[in-house]
Design an enzyme around this catalytic site. Sequence first.
Site, PDB file in Angstrom:
ATOM      1  N   ASP A 681       1.016  -1.142   0.055  1.00 54.05           N
ATOM      2  CA  ASP A 681       0.003  -0.635  -0.148  1.00 54.05           C
ATOM      3  C   ASP A 681       0.832   1.098   0.404  1.00 54.05           C
ATOM      4  O   ASP A 681       2.184   0.802  -0.826  1.00 54.05           O
ATOM      5  CB  ASP A 681      -0.860   0.537   1.580  1.00 54.05           C
ATOM      6  CG  ASP A 681      -2.433   0.638   1.172  1.00 54.05           C
ATOM      7  OD1 ASP A 681      -2.403   1.517   1.084  1.00 54.05           O
ATOM      8  OD2 ASP A 681      -2.940  -0.007   0.922  1.00 54.05           O
ATOM      9  N   HIS A 721      -4.042   5.522   4.061  1.00 51.33           N
ATOM     10  CA  HIS A 721      -5.137   4.156   3.856  1.00 51.33           C
ATOM     11  C   HIS A 721      -4.393   3.244   4.182  1.00 51.33           C
ATOM     12  O   HIS A 721      -4.428   2.632   4.672  1.00 51.33           O
ATOM     13  CB  HIS A 721      -4.797   4.759   1.893  1.00 51.33           C
ATOM     14  CG  HIS A 721      -5.718   3.324   1.288  1.00 51.33           C
ATOM     15  ND1 HIS A 721      -4.788   2.243   1.338  1.00 51.33           N
ATOM     16  CD2 HIS A 721      -6.992   3.285   1.020  1.00 51.33           C
ATOM     17  CE1 HIS A 721      -6.661   1.469   0.443  1.00 51.33           C
ATOM     18  NE2 HIS A 721      -7.591   1.581   0.848  1.00 51.33           N
ATOM     19  N   SER A 885     -11.355  -1.895  -0.561  1.00 46.19           N
ATOM     20  CA  SER A 885     -10.159  -1.880   0.663  1.00 46.19           C
ATOM     21  C   SER A 885     -10.022  -1.883   1.476  1.00 46.19           C
ATOM     22  O   SER A 885      -9.262  -2.892   1.134  1.00 46.19           O
ATOM     23  CB  SER A 885      -9.269  -0.379   0.273  1.00 46.19           C
ATOM     24  OG  SER A 885     -10.172   0.439   0.797  1.00 46.19           O
TER      25      SER A 885
END
Length: 995
Positions: A681, A721, A885
């Site tokens: 990520d 994220h 996600s």
Amino acid sequence: MIFKQPVQFVQHHTQSELLKVPNIDSDYEDDDLTNSPVQLVARDEVQTTFDEIISKICNKTLDLGSGRSRAEFLTQYGHFLDQMTRMNGESFLHVVASRMAHSTLIRYVVRKKRHLLHHKDTSDRTPLYVAIEYKNDAFVDAVLKEINDMDLDLLLRERCENGRNSIHAAIQHSLNKDCTLKLIRKASDITLSTSDNNGLTPLHLAVDYDRSSASQLDIVRALIARGGGAFDKYTTNPPDLSVYEYHNYTREKSHRRADGAKAVETSLLELRSGVIEDRKASVGKARRPFDELPVDQNAHRERQSRDKLEQKYFNTQQHNMEAPLRTVRRLEERTEMSQEQDIATYADNIRQEIKLCYLRSTFESAPGRYIRDQLAASKFLYGANIRNVNLSFDFSQGPLTISKDSFEESYSHMVFDETLRYVSFRPTLLQKPPGPAPGSRLAKKLAQTLKQDQGPNDLVFFFNWLHEKKVRHMLKVVVYDVEDAPHTDAAIEDCLRKFEIDTLAWYKSDLNPQTLFNACRGLKEIYLQWSGNMSILKAWGEPDGLPRLENLERVHLVWNAEETSEKSQQVISALEHLQIRLNQAVGEINAARRHGAVNGNQIQQRKPIVVDKLEIRASTYGRHANTVGPPNVLANIGKRRLQPNRWLECIDQFADEIQNVKVPLTDIPALKGDIKVAVVDDGVDIHIQSLQGKVIGGESFDRGSLDGYGTSPYYISGGGHGTMMADMVCRVCPTAKLFVYKLEMHSNPDGGPRQISAESAALAVMAAVRQKVDIISMSWTIRETEDNYNSISALRDAIRAALDANILLFGAASDKGAVTEIEYPCFYDRRIFRIGAATADGRVYDPTGNPQHLSFIFPGHSVAPRNPYLEKGLPIDSEEKSGSSISTALAAGLAALVLHCIRLGILQAEMEMRQTGRRSSTAVRLSDFEKAKEYYGMRSILRGLGLNEDNQKYLEVWKRLDGPAKRLRSPNGEMTPLEIIAGLARDLVSGIADH
């Protein structure tokens, strides 16, 4: 110098052919029965002529000292010089190169017949290559004198046997150092970086461990100085080794060979000792039959006396034979040890020279050169970098405040090279442990002993930590100090004095030059923040100021023009004065050195110090407030109302219990370690409490950084994220261990979400494969375009490698509705779990689209972290987020939880086997664990957890986990926690269907 002339017949026939020559004294009665014609070997007139010329030169009957004699020589032999020998295809220069060192002859033939230098014999060698092979220094010197630099470089570049050029040959055949250096200085970077058939450049050959010596170190330095193109070349045999790795490869190979030789020598000594013992025993054994004969006592005593004399004589003879041998062996061992130590010392110097040269080149840019940055440096030094060795430590985006314990736990996994290319710190407050109560006797004592000039010293802890991590050399150090309360001079010295530092940028106004001298006197480059004070500018330029730093070459003066009280023209004049004053000081130092030297030509002259002018920088950091976030965010934390979610509640309760189940010790390799999950990520903030101690490795493939000096670190998330994805994985499986791989992100030209670099994704997945993780979580999608076609191809190869290694892959579905069938990673293979988002009640989240195109759906609508990220100095993330996600991270965490339960089930069965001597027929076995780690096995297990009846994609995990969670929370004594998990594991693996 005359080289030995070979005997023709022996030279042109092998040993086996010579053995076949008939014996004329043997049977020859039938020889006259045949009438075969005699086969005569044709005479090689060219070879004979060449031999004749050499013979005349050696006998001094051919003189080339005058122009007339040289003309006569050319008239007589000129037409032969253009011809080649029949046997080896050699020109006259080939023959001379291997047999004669006559400079006049060589130079004259080279001048008249230069084209012969490019002719190759049957062994694919040029005359210069042959001369180097035979160490014919005169031939090499003659060529250097007669050929201009451009033509000489082309000649040196000619590929000969095994694809090697003349520079290869000079290294391979250990040509005289002076000659080798002359050739290197005439060669271009293209020539020096040419690879042979095995992918070895001359620099690869030069750094071979067994060649290590003082002269070889000079050769290595010369090769690097003339051009570092070889740094970008990797071998083919052995495969894919840089210059640095090839040195380590030959080092290990040499050590193995030495260890093998010592083992053989030890065996021979033991064997020899055994032979001696056998000889001693044989003396006694030979006399035994006589000893057993009946004799009187006098005869027995006489025989004993005779035996003692014989034994004494034998021992004396043995000692006389072995004493000189032992002395010789000790001398040989000492010589060998000394030689080995010398080789090891120079080899260490060569290896360090290579490392420093490459790392320093990563701060430079050169046209036409491969990208050299931290990623390239990691590959150059460590190849696949399985140990995750770090070449930098960037804390410029770290938390504003952090405790010692939190920092050490978060970064305990990090492994550093002893040489770091880059280190950076922001103003960080180190949380102190609670002090004594105000007004107490201890508080008063501490207040009395506190020095008036004592200021912040928080960074001392961090630099000491780096030193404890074995860091010794840092190429560039950047520290953004606090403007209103900067570190004291003593603290700066405590931070830096333990290290060797090339470049320092400690942004504290008007640094004391004495502090710099005490802290890091080996500086080559320094960034100085200037307040505009003319007196400090003068102090820097004094002989006892900056010029005391003996290696200093460049000064960058940094100031804020708006805050400087002096006018612009006055500042420029002051800077010019500093430049002049520094160079005057350097000139005085050089004059003093010349005056004190015995031979002025041998001293090391200092280079002028260059001052970069008009560097403008924004104001430094001010002391930050000790808060955890904006007041409005803090106020909203307690008010948030999370949507009830039975799936998350079940998982949270089960996770709370299973993390307390102790893992038994085992000798089974496959069960020793925790389940490893790769989070691919935008990086992970490893400081947050829920992740501390759970990240055990990582690497960044994001070449972008705030200051441009290195890759953006994997332990900082670019947008938060990756942090949430890692948090979700560990929320489901708190025992999982994470490898973090940071992707490179680019802004979207259409204004949408950031786009992922396919190249970085391929590198990240491949790194996870090499690390042998169990699961890869990829909460993103990439579309194939014309621009990223090659990178997508590399990503496909990486995914294929992961599938071949039986790694479970989880990828996110698109949140744009229908599956486009062109998005990676899920598009590549159906064995990648394509995960979509679900609402709290198990329905498909609308943006996810048709669930029939998905493997499973997991909670992904209005999901918030279980505990907000309240670590001081980090962004607070308490917002509910939606998307596939999050679902993907939860799915990867559930797979890790399943594997962990099965692992505990196997360990419970092993304990039962040791205690009772039998294994239950329903016990979980290692084969079940291996099946669960494959796609089809995990798919069966997940389906068996409890699919809902509506869309058959949502997992109602409470059907399997609520019962064990309740029994773990309220044990009744009938079953141990491990037995409870073993029962769950049996239920999970019972659903595995053979594929």
